[in-house]
Enzyme design. Structure first.
Site, PDB file in Angstrom:
ATOM      1  N   CYS A   1       0.984  -1.151   0.001  1.00 47.71           N
ATOM      2  CA  CYS A   1      -0.113   0.025  -0.214  1.00 47.71           C
ATOM      3  C   CYS A   1       0.647   0.929   0.027  1.00 47.71           C
ATOM      4  CB  CYS A   1      -0.546  -0.423   1.370  1.00 47.71           C
ATOM      5  SG  CYS A   1      -1.565  -1.536   1.280  1.00 47.71           S
TER       6      CYS A   1
ATOM      7  N   LYS B   1       6.328  -4.438  -4.239  1.00 45.73           N
ATOM      8  CA  LYS B   1       8.067  -3.779  -4.396  1.00 45.73           C
ATOM      9  C   LYS B   1       8.500  -4.613  -2.525  1.00 45.73           C
ATOM     10  CE  LYS B   1      12.394  -2.733  -5.690  1.00 45.73           C
ATOM     11  NZ  LYS B   1      12.765  -3.121  -6.284  1.00 45.73           N
TER      12      LYS B   1
ATOM     13  N   GLU C   1       9.667 -14.645 -11.161  1.00 48.73           N
ATOM     14  CA  GLU C   1       9.052 -13.207 -10.750  1.00 48.73           C
ATOM     15  C   GLU C   1       8.492 -12.621 -12.351  1.00 48.73           C
ATOM     16  OE1 GLU C   1      11.980 -11.165  -8.516  1.00 48.73           O
ATOM     17  OE2 GLU C   1      10.780 -10.469  -7.192  1.00 48.73           O
TER      18      GLU C   1
ATOM     19  N   TRP D   1      -3.220  -2.544  -1.131  1.00 54.26           N
ATOM     20  CA  TRP D   1      -2.845  -4.119  -1.220  1.00 54.26           C
ATOM     21  C   TRP D   1      -3.360  -4.990  -0.577  1.00 54.26           C
ATOM     22  CZ3 TRP D   1      -0.215  -8.299  -0.105  1.00 54.26           C
ATOM     23  CH2 TRP D   1       0.548  -9.094  -0.700  1.00 54.26           C
TER      24      TRP D   1
ATOM     25  N   ASN E   1      -1.087   2.083   5.725  1.00 55.35           N
ATOM     26  CA  ASN E   1      -0.840   0.915   5.639  1.00 55.35           C
ATOM     27  C   ASN E   1      -0.255   0.561   6.505  1.00 55.35           C
ATOM     28  OD1 ASN E   1      -0.862   2.396   2.952  1.00 55.35           O
ATOM     29  ND2 ASN E   1       1.965   3.102   2.636  1.00 55.35           N
ATOM     30  N   GLY E   2      -0.878  -0.985   7.264  1.00 51.73           N
ATOM     31  CA  GLY E   2      -0.061  -2.004   7.837  1.00 51.73           C
ATOM     32  C   GLY E   2      -1.558  -2.374   8.108  1.00 51.73           C
TER      33      GLY E   2
ATOM     34  N   LYS F   1      14.430 -14.242 -10.520  1.00 50.38           N
ATOM     35  CA  LYS F   1      14.412 -13.128 -11.404  1.00 50.38           C
ATOM     36  C   LYS F   1      13.070 -14.095 -12.327  1.00 50.38           C
ATOM     37  CE  LYS F   1      15.560 -10.517 -10.003  1.00 50.38           C
ATOM     38  NZ  LYS F   1      15.412 -10.265  -8.745  1.00 50.38           N
TER      39      LYS F   1
ATOM     40  N   ARG G   1       4.722  -0.109  -6.083  1.00 50.86           N
ATOM     41  CA  ARG G   1       4.999  -0.958  -4.789  1.00 50.86           C
ATOM     42  C   ARG G   1       4.162  -2.308  -5.314  1.00 50.86           C
ATOM     43  NH1 ARG G   1       7.390   1.599  -0.690  1.00 50.86           N
ATOM     44  NH2 ARG G   1       6.052   0.478   0.513  1.00 50.86           N
TER      45      ARG G   1
ATOM     46  N   GLU H   1      18.862 -17.053  -8.106  1.00 56.57           N
ATOM     47  CA  GLU H   1      18.400 -15.285  -8.193  1.00 56.57           C
ATOM     48  C   GLU H   1      17.947 -15.730  -9.099  1.00 56.57           C
ATOM     49  OE1 GLU H   1      17.157 -12.848  -7.427  1.00 56.57           O
ATOM     50  OE2 GLU H   1      17.626 -11.604  -8.449  1.00 56.57           O
TER      51      GLU H   1
ATOM     52  N   HIS I   1      20.578 -36.925  -7.558  1.00 56.23           N
ATOM     53  CA  HIS I   1      20.405 -37.533  -6.583  1.00 56.23           C
ATOM     54  C   HIS I   1      18.464 -37.034  -6.518  1.00 56.23           C
ATOM     55  CE1 HIS I   1      23.873 -38.228  -4.434  1.00 56.23           C
ATOM     56  NE2 HIS I   1      24.072 -36.742  -4.857  1.00 56.23           N
TER      57      HIS I   1
HETATM   58  C1  AGP Z   1      13.388  -9.604  -6.521  1.00 50.19           C
HETATM   59  O1  AGP Z   1      13.245  -9.543  -7.136  1.00 50.19           O
HETATM   60  C2  AGP Z   1      12.124  -9.140  -4.874  1.00 50.19           C
HETATM   61  N1  AGP Z   1      11.096  -8.413  -5.413  1.00 50.19           N
HETATM   62  C3  AGP Z   1      12.438 -10.033  -3.636  1.00 50.19           C
HETATM   63  O2  AGP Z   1      12.537 -10.987  -3.717  1.00 50.19           O
HETATM   64  C4  AGP Z   1      12.989  -8.911  -2.777  1.00 50.19           C
HETATM   65  O3  AGP Z   1      14.028  -8.987  -2.438  1.00 50.19           O
HETATM   66  C5  AGP Z   1      12.497  -9.598  -1.373  1.00 50.19           C
HETATM   67  O4  AGP Z   1      11.495  -8.782  -1.254  1.00 50.19           O
HETATM   68  C6  AGP Z   1      13.852  -8.432   0.161  1.00 50.19           C
HETATM   69  O5  AGP Z   1      13.088  -6.734  -0.130  1.00 50.19           O
HETATM   70  P1  AGP Z   1      14.030  -5.873   0.156  1.00 50.19           P
HETATM   71  O6  AGP Z   1      15.319  -6.011   0.726  1.00 50.19           O
HETATM   72  O7  AGP Z   1      13.562  -4.831   0.319  1.00 50.19           O
HETATM   73  O8  AGP Z   1      14.198  -6.441   2.342  1.00 50.19           O
END
Ligand code: AGP
Length: 606
Positions: A2, A601, A487, A73, A99-100, A484, A27, A480, A503
């Site tokens: 949010c 985000k 995502e 959100w 937010n929260g 990526k 976000r 990673e 294995h």
């Molecule tokens: C990365 O592409 C992701 N969107 C996600 O895994 C991110 O790295 C994770 O949520 C941690 O976020 P931060 O670095 O803001 O703590």
């Protein structure tokens, strides 16, 4: 997740609020709304979907010089127009954006219903609007304090009262909130990017703090009504940093910023003469640094994967036991905290709830935590005992790229500093320092190979499922890579240690399941090539991300070659191609690259 915006001043509020909401889109959200204080009272407009849908729905005459806005959100209640914020009191006077999560919202709601209040949404936030409206307090500040006294949970609130349109009252507890100071106008936002177009003079609220904001200025105070004198600070963010600047997507812009941002991050932090790192922000003397016996990295998602790279760097350069753990797990398992372990929290946003909680848990039990954080002044940065700012600049795309590279650099600096107060020789320190200095240019060389990588990515986009494999230094890179890829392409991608293939996972290999193999030129090259051979023998297509020294004949299929770095630093550079692979595969599939579905985000809820 949010987002909150607020404006009070001499201009028409609605366009400024909308612009702020557009800036917060990255976000992640599912509905949006604004409330503007007009001469005829509070006027509210909300829509599910995008901010542009809200913009299209705004009444032509929505004139007022103060208001609040929100991107939601969904947590409490479905994605509906009624559940979107602002939430409004029954008499329409009080508007609240939040937010929260309010933990005791259900109980309070029942009590209020018992008193005859009618609710029009399923949200926890509406409860707060009702509580404020029912308060006997003489002013909005006191009414908000009254309400805060009854709720428990996390929040950033911005509240307006149509009866007192000359002010916005805001409060923070566990969710970020910033004031922007303009010329006879003030801004409120949950995120810097929503206000840097208007001002770079900001005030960050602390947990437990409130502010009463008028066009002429602000007053901050505590829950106990004591003034907390806050001086605005200048933030080093340009409006262009949060613009696309001619790029089609933020993700590609941020990938291509890496050579210059990495150079900026390293500037002044390397001591080539003594082969060490200058890290004043650690707030630790060499003697204190030497006193630690172990290092533990804590982060979530991709930040956790870079934490694994960091742990390996510490083991290799400082010869100290080190590991990484998802902060989201650590916080729930009653971890044993040791005072001779150095804990390192790593986060781009500095607001990830799980990581922030892990930091508090370590500190509560007497541990020492450093932060590797990108957003200056963020919650995690402030709560850690010291740290290294990543200086990657604002990262807008949900899929993190440049911030992760900067985390890798930050860990390398930390490992170098730890190593040099232990056994790492001056010549090895100088070797690593020189390797780090060369990295920004080498990142540029990888990026120059974009057309060939894009072609390979287009091929991978056709697969329904992929493997990413790597071994030891290459494994976090593979993790990673898979992260990526899933995502931004929504394709199933899974990372395995190359050593683990035989294995079990090898059973899945056939001509329809491509594997991206991380094959550095190091002491494990032969082992990695053996895994490629096993895949090839089962007709599995392989793309290798490798170094020039690895024979072409051995990797077989398409390959992406990155310049060789110092072996300890290789993972940082090997990660760059997986960013481009994911980006171009998502482009081939025509997806919303910067705002992937279901993701936010910064994950500020549990
Ligand atoms: C990365 O592409 C992701 N969107 C996600 O895994 C991110 O790295 C994770 O949520 C941690 O976020 P931060 O670095 O803001 O703590």
């Amino acid at each position: 997740m949010c987002g909150i915006v607020g404006y009070i001043g001499g201009q028409n509020a609605a366009p400024i609020l909308l612009e702020g909401l557009f800036r917060l889109e990255y976000r992640g959200y599912d509905s949006a709304g604004i409330a503007v204080m007009t001469p005829r009272g509070s006027q509210v407009c909300k829509r599910i979907g995008r901010v542009r849908d809200l913009e299209a729905a705004l009444p032509r005459r929505m004139a007022g010089k103060a208001g609040v806005g929100h991107t939601r959100w969904a947590t409490h209640g479905a994605v509906t127009q009624e559940n979107a914020h602002p939430q409004v009191s029954e008499d329409g006077r009080i508007s609240v954006v939040h937010n929260g999560i309010i933990d005791n919202a259900m109980d309070l709601r029942e009590v209020l219903i018992g008193k005859g209040e009618m609710f029009s949404s399923e949200t926890d936030t509406e409860v707060v609007a009702h509580l404020i409206a029912r308060s006997d307090a003489a002013c909005l500040e006191d009414a908000v304090l009254d309400a805060l006294g009854q709720i428990s949970g996390t929040y950033a609130f911005a509240v307006t009262d149509a009866g007192h349109p000359d002010r916005i009252v805001v409060a923070r507890n566990g969710s970020p909130l910033i004031l922007g100071v303009g010329e006879r106008e003030m801004f409120v936002a949950s995120d810097l990017s929503a206000l840097v177009r208007h001002t770079t003079s900001v005030v960050r609220l602390d947990d437990g703090e409130l502010a009463s904001v008028t066009a002429g200025g602000f007053r901050t105070f505590s829950r106990e009504q004591e003034n907390t004198a806050k001086t605005p600070v200048r933030v080093d963010v340009e409006a262009e940093d949060v613009d696309l600047a001619g790029y089609r997507h933020f993700m590609r812009k941020e990938i291509f910023e890496q050579p210059s941002s990495a150079e900026r991050m390293l500037r002044g932090r390397l001591d080539e003469r003594y082969g060490t790192a200058r890290l004043d922000g650690l707030n630790l003397s060499p003697r204190e640094l030497r006193g630690f016996r172990r290092v533990k990295m804590l982060g979530c998602g991709s930040a956790y994967y870079v934490g694994q790279i960091g742990a390996q760097l510490v083991e290799e350069l400082a010869r100290m036991p080190a590991d990484a753990e998802p902060a989201s797990e650590f916080r729930y398992r009653n971890p044993v905290i040791e005072t001779d372990t150095l804990y390192v929290a790593v986060s781009q946003s500095g607001e990830t709830a799980d990581t922030a909680f892990a930091v508090r848990e370590v500190k509560r039990k007497g541990g020492q935590v450093l932060g590797l954080v990108n957003v200056v002044g963020s919650t995690i940065a402030r709560e850690c005992d010291g740290g290294i700012y990543l200086h990657a600049g604002p990262e807008i795309a949900v899929a993190s790229t440049k911030a992760l590279t900067h985390m890798g650099l930050g860990f390398a600096l930390l490992a170098l500093a730890l190593g040099r107060v232990r056994d790492l020789s001056i010549s090895d320190g100088q070797r690593i320092a020189a390797g780090l200095n060369a990295l920004p240019g080498q990142i540029g060389q990888v990026l120059a190979g974009e057309p060939a990588i894009a072609e390979i990515a287009a091929g991978l986009a056709a697969a329904r499922s992929l493997f990413f494999i790597g071994r030891v230094r290459g494994f976090p890179v593979a993790r990673e890579g898979a992260q990526k890829f899933k995502e931004v392409t929504y394709r199933h991608a899974e990372a395995y240690q190359a050593s683990e293939l035989k294995h079990g996972p090898l059973a899945l290999i056939d001509q329809t399941l491509p594997t991206v193999a991380i094959v550095p030129d190091d002491e494990l090259t032969d082992r990695n090539l053996a895994a490629i051979e096993q895949i090839g023998a089962r007709c599995g297509p392989v793309v290798a991300i490798t170094h020039p020294g690895v024979p072409e004949a051995a990797t077989g299929g398409p390959r992406i070659t990155v310049p060789k770095s110092e072996r300890e630093l290789d993972p940082i550079l090997l990660t760059i191609p997986v960013q481009l692979l994911a980006y171009h595969a998502a482009r081939t599939l025509g997806l919303d690259i910067d705002k992937p579905r279901n993701l936010a985000k910064s994950v500020t809820v549990e």
